[in-house]
Design a protein around this motif. Structure first.
Motif, short mmCIF file in Angstrom:
data_model
loop_
_atom_site.label_atom_id
_atom_site.label_comp_id
_atom_site.label_asym_id
_atom_site.label_seq_id
_atom_site.Cartn_x
_atom_site.Cartn_y
_atom_site.Cartn_z
N GLY A 1 -0.05 -3.99 3.30
CA GLY A 1 -1.33 -4.46 3.57
C GLY A 1 -2.21 -3.05 3.43
N MET A 2 -1.30 -2.16 3.79
CA MET A 2 -1.95 -0.42 3.21
C MET A 2 -2.23 -0.46 1.45
SD MET A 2 -3.87 2.06 4.20
CE MET A 2 -5.35 1.78 3.70
N ALA A 3 -0.68 -0.53 0.57
CA ALA A 3 -0.71 -0.77 -0.60
C ALA A 3 -1.87 -2.01 -1.39
CB ALA A 3 0.45 -0.99 -1.53
N ILE A 4 -1.96 -3.15 -0.73
CA ILE A 4 -2.92 -4.53 -1.08
C ILE A 4 -4.32 -3.16 -1.04
CG2 ILE A 4 -4.12 -5.77 -0.77
CD1 ILE A 4 -1.01 -6.67 0.16
N ARG A 5 -4.28 -3.46 -0.29
CA ARG A 5 -6.22 -2.34 0.01
C ARG A 5 -7.04 -1.22 -0.74
NH1 ARG A 5 -9.69 -5.85 2.11
NH2 ARG A 5 -11.12 -5.50 3.30
N LEU A 6 -5.99 -0.52 -1.00
CA LEU A 6 -6.13 0.69 -1.94
C LEU A 6 -6.29 0.20 -3.12
CD1 LEU A 6 -3.84 3.00 -0.51
CD2 LEU A 6 -5.99 3.28 -0.70
N LYS A 7 -5.42 -1.05 -3.18
CA LYS A 7 -5.26 -1.80 -4.76
C LYS A 7 -6.48 -2.51 -5.60
CE LYS A 7 -2.72 -3.08 -8.52
NZ LYS A 7 -1.87 -1.81 -9.33
#
Length: 522
Positions: free
Chosen positions: A49-55
Motif C-alpha cells: 500500500g505504501m509503495a502504491i501511494r508513493l507511485k
C-alpha cells in the motif's frame, strides 16, 4: 524431530514478467554503494500500500524489500486449509483498488494474495521490489543523515526507512517441556506441511485461536483421531459466509458506487462493536448472548458445551467467527482437552492430570511473536540503540508510526494500531496518508531528517494507556494483545475514524525537522 517447516514454495507467478524482476546492482558505475530515497520493508497490505501511494504521488526512487519470492506477507505465508479473512472482503481491501470479483463475503487466502499480486502489477510496483532480501541490519548514521541497510543479498543506504512487515509475521511456537524430543511430525499452522498427508493420523492441535478454528474443520474428516488442546475457550459468533452472485459482481463492475455503499455499510456495522469493547462493556451483553445461542445450537453435549463456554468478557480476547468449528469439534473422532500440557514425549502429549495422549502429528496454532518480535533487534537508531532496547520496558510509538531516537524511521501497523473489531486496511490507509503528508512537508521545508519529539511521544502513549484502562481489554483476561508487563501495546483504544482524523494531516509541530545534509569539502 522438532523444526519449523517452510511452506510449499513461491508460485513464481511473475515468470512472464522477468524483465520487471531484474536485480538492481549494489553499486553505481563509480563503485559507490547504491543509495535510494525510500526503502519499504514487506509486500503485504502495509508495504505494498505504501509503495502504491508513493507511485501515485510521482515518487520513483524507492525500493521494496521482500524476504520471499512472492507478494502477500501474511496472506502468502499462511496457506493452511480453510485460511480466510474474518473481515468481509469488500472492506478488507484498498479503498483505491476495490475488487468487484470477490467470490465470497469472506475471501479465502489464495484470493486475497492474488488481489495483492494484481495490485502490484496494476500499479507498476514490480520493478521496485528486491526479492529474496531479508533485512539483517538497519543502522542510522548521524554523520550522513541516512540509514545503512544490510540484507541477505546486498548493502545500500536510504534516506527514509518504512517498516511494513506487520505484527503477524513471526510464528510463535509453544514452550513445552520435551517438545524438541517429539519423534513424529510437528509444525506451526503458518508453515503448513502440504506434503504431509494427515489421512488416518492421530493429530494433536495446540490452540483454539483464529487459525485453529479455520483449519480444524478441514482436517477433522481426514484424521483418525484429533486431540484439541484448549487453554481458554474463545467467543465465537456465526460467520454467515456466502458466495457473491454473478449478478452482484456485474453490478459492482458497472456501478462501482454500489460496492462503495456496501463497503461503507459493513464499516459502520463493524465499528459499532467498538461501543462495547472500548466505551461501554455492558453493551457487549447482547453479543455474548448471541454467541451463547450459537454454541447451544451447534453443540448438543452439555459437557462439551461447558468446555467451550468462555468465562471472561467478550472482546477481552479476539472475537472469532465460524460456522463449522463447533460441529467439527463435536464429532466422535475429536477429543477436546482443557487440562494444561505438562510435557511432550517421543510419541505423546502428557497433560497435568497425568493422562497421556498418543499422537503422530502436532500442529501448533499458537499465534505469532507480536510483542517480542525479532526484527526490532536489527534496527539501530541514534547512538546504536536498537529498537528492541528502546522497547525493553514497553513497546511504544507516536500514532503507532514514529519512535524518538530513530530519525526517518516509520512503522506501519505499529504499537497500538491493531483492531479487535474492524479492518486493519482502514488503519493502514490512515497511516499512509499521514506519511505522504510528512514527505510533502519535508520537501516543502527542505528538511532531510524528521524525528518525533520524545516528550510528545511519551504524552501520547500515556494518553493511550490511560484510555486502555476503561476498555474490555483491561477486564482481567490474558491475551496476545498484552506484553510481558500486562500493558496492551497492540490495540487502538477508540473508534477507527478517530485515528483517521488524528492522522489526516502531518502534525509537524510535534516533530524536529533538520535541514538537508551538506557534506564538508576540502
Amino acid at each position: 524431530m522438532f523444526q519449523v517447516f517452510a511452506g510449499s514454495g513461491a508460485r513464481k507467478k511473475y515468470a512472464d514478467d522477468e524483465q520487471q524482476r531484474t536485480d538492481v546492482p549494489d553499486q553505481s558505475a563509480d563503485g559507490e554503494v547504491r543509495h535510494v530515497h525510500i526503502c519499504i520493508l514487506g509486500t503485504g497490505f502495509s508495504g505494498l500500500g505504501m509503495a502504491i501511494r508513493l507511485k501515485q504521488r510521482g515518487y520513483k526512487d524507492f525500493v521494496v524489500l521482500e524476504k520471499a519470492e512472492d507478494i502477500g506477507g501474511t496472506w502468502r505465508d499462511n496457506t493452511y486449509p480453510g485460511c480466510a479473512c474474518d473481515i468481509p472482503s469488500h472492506l478488507y481491501s484498498f479503498s483505491f483498488a476495490l475488487n468487484p470479483n470477490w467470490s465470497h463475503m469472506y475471501s479465502p487466502q489464495r484470493e486475497i494474495q492474488e488481489y495483492l499480486c494484481d495490485c502490484a502489477q496494476r500499479f507498476g510496483i514490480l520493478p521496485h521490489i528486491w526479492w529474496n532480501n531479508e533485512l539483517r541490519d538497519a543502522s542510522w548514521s548521524d554523520d550522513e543523515q541516512r540509514w545503512h541497510i544490510t540484507t541477505s543479498q546486498r548493502e545500500f543506504t536510504t534516506d527514509i526507512l518504512i517498516l511494513g512487515n506487520g505484527p503477524l509475521s513471526e510464528p510463535a511456537l509453544p514452550h513445552i517441556s520435551g517438545i524438541e524430543n517429539f519423534e513424529g511430525e510437528i509444525f506451526h499452522s503458518a508453515k503448513w506441511r502440504h506434503d504431509l498427508d494427515l489421512t488416518g493420523k492421530r493429530v494433536a492441535v495446540i490452540g483454539t485461536g483464529a487459525s485453529a478454528i479455520q483449519f480444524v474443520p478441514q482436517i477433522q474428516p481426514k484424521v483418525a483421531h484429533l486431540v484439541l488442546f484448549q487453554r481458554t475457550p474463545p467467543w465465537i459468533v456465526p460467520r454467515l459466509d456466502h458466495p457473491i452472485s454473478e449478478e452482484k459482481k456485474r453490478l459492482y463492475r458497472l456501478l462501482p458506487f454500489t460496492q462503495r455503499f456496501v463497503r461503507t455499510r459493513i464499516y459502520l456495522r463493524q465499528e459499532l462493536t467498538a461501543l462495547g469493547i472500548v466505551y461501554n462493556q455492558k453493551a457487549m451483553e447482547k453479543g455474548m448472548q448471541f454467541a451463547r445461542e450459537h454454541l447451544e445450537r451447534q453443540v448438543a453435549d452439555p459437557e462439551l458445551r461447558a468446555k467451550f463456554t468462555p468465562h471472561y468478557a467478550m472482546g477481552c480476547k479476539r472475537i472469532l467467527v465460524s460456522d463449522d468449528f463447533y460441529p467439527a469439534a463435536a464429532q466422535p473422532n475429536v477429543e477436546v482437552v482443557t487440562e494444561h500440557i505438562r510435557e511432550v514425549r517421543g510419541r505423546s502429549v502428557v497433560t497435568e492430570d497425568g493422562q497421556e495422549h498418543e499422537v503422530d502429528v502436532i500442529i501448533c496454532g499458537t499465534g505469532f511473536h507480536v510483542t517480542d518480535a525479532r526484527l526490532p533487534q536489527c534496527v539501530r537508531g541514534r547512538g546504536g540503540q536498537t529498537l528492541a532496547d528502546a522497547w525493553s520496558e514497553n513497546i511504544h510509538a507516536y500514532m503507532g508510526t514514529a519512535v524518538p531516537g530513530f530519525p526517518n524511521l516509520f512503522l506501519l501497523i505499529g504499537p497500538n494500531t491493531g483492531l479487535g473489531h474492524n479492518s486493519m486496511v482502514y488503519m493502514i490507509e490512515s497511516q499512509l496518508s499521514y506519511l505522504l503528508d510528512c514527505f510533502r512537508t519535508m520537501e516543502r521545508k527542505q528538511a532531510q531528517v524528521v524525528e518525533i519529539r520524545s516528550e510528545v511521544e511519551a504524552a501520547y502513549n500515556d494518553e493511550v494507556q490511560q484510555r486502555m484502562q476503561k476498555t474490555v481489554w483491561a477486564s482481567g483476561c490474558v491475551s496476545w494483545y498484552l506484553d510481558a508487563r500486562g500493558r496492551n501495546t497492540t490495540l487502538w483504544p477508540g473508534f477507527t475514524f478517530e485515528f483517521r482524523r488524528r492522522t489526516r494531516r502531518f502534525d509537524r509541530q510535534n516533530y524536529d525537522l533538520l535541514p538537508q545534509y551538506i557534506p564538508l569539502t576540502n
